[in-house]
Write an enzyme that holds these catalytic residues in place. Sequence first.
Site, mmCIF file in Angstrom:
data_model
loop_
_atom_site.group_PDB
_atom_site.id
_atom_site.type_symbol
_atom_site.label_atom_id
_atom_site.label_comp_id
_atom_site.label_asym_id
_atom_site.label_seq_id
_atom_site.Cartn_x
_atom_site.Cartn_y
_atom_site.Cartn_z
ATOM 1 N N SER A 81 -7.588 6.499 0.535
ATOM 2 C CA SER A 81 -8.801 5.927 1.144
ATOM 3 C C SER A 81 -9.340 6.928 2.151
ATOM 4 O O SER A 81 -8.584 7.741 2.696
ATOM 5 C CB SER A 81 -8.455 4.625 1.875
ATOM 6 O OG SER A 81 -9.462 4.287 2.806
ATOM 7 N N TYR A 101 -3.566 -0.859 8.018
ATOM 8 C CA TYR A 101 -4.108 -0.463 6.710
ATOM 9 C C TYR A 101 -4.383 1.038 6.696
ATOM 10 O O TYR A 101 -3.943 1.756 5.778
ATOM 11 C CB TYR A 101 -5.410 -1.215 6.426
ATOM 12 C CG TYR A 101 -6.116 -0.754 5.174
ATOM 13 C CD1 TYR A 101 -7.098 0.242 5.227
ATOM 14 C CD2 TYR A 101 -5.804 -1.307 3.944
ATOM 15 C CE1 TYR A 101 -7.736 0.681 4.076
ATOM 16 C CE2 TYR A 101 -6.452 -0.880 2.782
ATOM 17 C CZ TYR A 101 -7.412 0.113 2.863
ATOM 18 O OH TYR A 101 -8.043 0.541 1.708
ATOM 19 N N LYS A 132 -2.676 4.104 4.343
ATOM 20 C CA LYS A 132 -3.432 5.006 3.466
ATOM 21 C C LYS A 132 -3.219 6.470 3.866
ATOM 22 O O LYS A 132 -3.189 7.357 3.018
ATOM 23 C CB LYS A 132 -4.916 4.628 3.472
ATOM 24 C CG LYS A 132 -5.189 3.306 2.763
ATOM 25 C CD LYS A 132 -4.767 3.356 1.282
ATOM 26 C CE LYS A 132 -5.120 2.109 0.522
ATOM 27 N NZ LYS A 132 -4.832 2.174 -0.910
ATOM 28 N N ASN A 170 0.812 -1.220 0.000
ATOM 29 C CA ASN A 170 0.000 0.000 0.000
ATOM 30 C C ASN A 170 0.843 1.267 0.000
ATOM 31 O O ASN A 170 0.427 2.290 -0.539
ATOM 32 C CB ASN A 170 -0.917 0.019 1.224
ATOM 33 C CG ASN A 170 -1.902 -1.132 1.212
ATOM 34 O OD1 ASN A 170 -1.816 -2.054 0.391
ATOM 35 N ND2 ASN A 170 -2.841 -1.127 2.139
#
Length: 296
Positions: A180, A193, A197, A149
Amino acid sequence: MFTKLCRPVASISFRTVKCFCKPRQLNKYYNIIARANCSASSSFLCDKNVIFVAGLGDIGLDTSKELLKRDLKNLVILDRIDKPELVCELKELNPKTKVTFMPYDVTVPIAESKKLLKKIFDKLKCVDILINGAGILDDHKIEATIAVNYTGLVNTTTAIMDFWDIRKGGPGGILCNIGSVTGFNAITQVPVYSGSKAAVVNFTRSLAKLAHITGVTAYTVNPGITRTSLVAKFNSWLDVEPDVAELLLEHPTQSTKECAASFVKAIEKNKNGGLWFLDQGTLENIKWRKYWDPCI
Ligand SMILES: NC(=O)c1ccc[n+]([C@@H]2O[C@H](COP(=O)([O-])OP(=O)(O)OC[C@H]3O[C@@H](n4cnc5c(N)ncnc54)[C@H](O)[C@@H]3O)[C@@H](O)[C@H]2O)c1
Ligand SMILES: CCCCCCO
């Protein structure tokens, strides 16, 4: 700041226009020339060369289909997914656009990324837009999440600068990074996560502010919860919430088609520093609140 087109368009070339125009006028003339190449109803994307990393994913595939309605010249899809049937489907959608697929894993060493990009630039001679969309969601896989990512996006971006950076004689370019909503406000149960982002959003905001040096503009598109395989089921960090996916999917979501429509609209707005919020079929450029600024 004007976004340079990376190749002569219509009969008047960039060089011709550059000779007769002051920099601040160039953008106006580029768009006029670009339109000479495309029908009056066409989009900013008409006749452009686009690389789409992760263009075969759930959001990626519908976004690729939406892009193919804009008469691109070339759409080069780089993805870890190898599904020839999806590529064939895309190739059939618009005879004006050449669709090419090349396998790519964003976690390869940056030298590999540069080699792949050199193949593309040797073939296309120029690339107008790079879309970085690779992402995984599994907070059990800490290193992989950051590698895909964030590090993968940074390396792919850094690699293309060899070909785009105006300080190296490049034409400049446009970066569209998929962040995101979790990059703005985390989903607490997936901090790895969400953090990756947030890093994408922060990295891209810096690149936008460096555009006057590199000639490369940048913005993020930040979808809200979109119904894809990525979000159907995923692990929370240290299993703090085993039902995180089920709980989140009770909230308002959007389809991949709705996300794709907003995604391409954001690309067409081509706003350096854009922080595009794509939620429940809407598109909004959000204002980032400044708390501190080193002013350098
Ligand atoms: N679905 C959502 O609610 C949502 C919301 C905001 C952001 N996003 C982001 O949108 C992007 C697409 O997600 P999606 O929901 O379509 O899920 P998806 O799993 O269908 O798509 C993920 C894409 O990333 C690619 N990918 C993963 N690892 C890779 C690697 N190592 N190298 C190259 N490509 C790799 C996959 O092949 C796929 O194309 C992701 O970056 C995701 O984080 C999704
Ligand atoms: C349902 C959880 C969605 C998380 C992905 C947002 O980037």
